[in-house]
Design a protein around this motif. Sequence first.
Motif, mmCIF file in Angstrom:
data_model
loop_
_atom_site.group_PDB
_atom_site.id
_atom_site.type_symbol
_atom_site.label_atom_id
_atom_site.label_comp_id
_atom_site.label_asym_id
_atom_site.label_seq_id
_atom_site.Cartn_x
_atom_site.Cartn_y
_atom_site.Cartn_z
ATOM 1 N N ALA A 1 -6.996 11.399 0.742
ATOM 2 C CA ALA A 1 -6.916 10.421 -0.598
ATOM 3 C C ALA A 1 -5.974 11.037 -1.485
ATOM 4 C CB ALA A 1 -8.306 10.470 -1.075
ATOM 5 N N LEU B 1 -2.607 9.652 -0.241
ATOM 6 C CA LEU B 1 -2.626 8.314 -0.781
ATOM 7 C C LEU B 1 -2.378 7.877 -2.033
ATOM 8 C CD1 LEU B 1 -5.488 6.510 1.170
ATOM 9 C CD2 LEU B 1 -3.207 6.185 1.774
ATOM 10 N N CYS B 2 -3.002 8.737 -2.949
ATOM 11 C CA CYS B 2 -2.604 8.726 -4.438
ATOM 12 C C CYS B 2 -1.070 8.980 -4.597
ATOM 13 C CB CYS B 2 -3.649 9.518 -5.139
ATOM 14 S SG CYS B 2 -5.284 8.714 -5.197
ATOM 15 N N GLY C 1 -11.942 6.457 -5.142
ATOM 16 C CA GLY C 1 -12.394 6.757 -3.720
ATOM 17 C C GLY C 1 -12.397 8.369 -3.812
ATOM 18 N N GLY C 2 -11.180 8.970 -4.177
ATOM 19 C CA GLY C 2 -11.199 10.181 -4.144
ATOM 20 C C GLY C 2 -12.027 10.983 -5.114
ATOM 21 N N MET D 1 -3.859 -0.105 -6.068
ATOM 22 C CA MET D 1 -4.336 0.960 -5.014
ATOM 23 C C MET D 1 -4.135 2.474 -5.633
ATOM 24 S SD MET D 1 -2.623 -0.678 -1.540
ATOM 25 C CE MET D 1 -0.843 -0.394 -2.106
ATOM 26 N N VAL D 2 -3.028 2.801 -6.053
ATOM 27 C CA VAL D 2 -2.911 4.117 -6.526
ATOM 28 C C VAL D 2 -2.890 4.495 -8.061
ATOM 29 C CG1 VAL D 2 -1.979 4.732 -4.453
ATOM 30 C CG2 VAL D 2 -0.522 4.391 -6.350
ATOM 31 N N TYR E 1 -7.874 3.899 -4.529
ATOM 32 C CA TYR E 1 -7.876 5.270 -4.138
ATOM 33 C C TYR E 1 -8.040 6.480 -4.913
ATOM 34 C CZ TYR E 1 -4.834 2.660 -0.562
ATOM 35 O OH TYR E 1 -4.366 1.857 0.463
ATOM 36 N N SER E 2 -7.917 6.452 -6.214
ATOM 37 C CA SER E 2 -8.083 7.377 -6.940
ATOM 38 C C SER E 2 -9.754 7.298 -7.221
ATOM 39 C CB SER E 2 -7.671 7.069 -8.645
ATOM 40 O OG SER E 2 -6.096 6.982 -8.315
#
Length: 132
Positions: free
Chosen positions: A50, A53-54, A86-87, A72-73, A83-84
């Motif tokens: 993650a 990805l970020c 999700g992290g 997404m980021v 993604y943030s």
Amino acid sequence: MWEDTAFIVASGQAKTTAPDGFVLEPDEAKQLLSKLKGIKETLTEMHRKAVNLCGMKTPSQDPSTLAAHVAMVGDGAAKMGAYSYGGGHIDLQITYVDEFIQRIAEALGMTKSSDQQQAGRLNSFNNRGTTE
């Protein structure tokens, strides 16, 4: 954030006097501890991915690519992307699993300590019996 439930690690007669909550046999607690450590490893790897990805950079500067990238980021400032979030959820799961691991390890430690004390008492008793 989470509801707290009491549990102890006990076997034999100690199980019948357990407080409200649930009781794990020492072998069950060891198995659960092992599984939780595996889950933590998986979550840690997910967290690493993650973060990667970020940290992605946008492949181009056209408006649609930039908008998709921000979605997404995030924008690198105040706006978070998928993604943030999700992290952040992975961080919460790691915190939960860490606490669970700590509590089970402490409970197992108490059991081991009690077992060692009892073994010491038995050895002391046996040694007195043979020397007297």
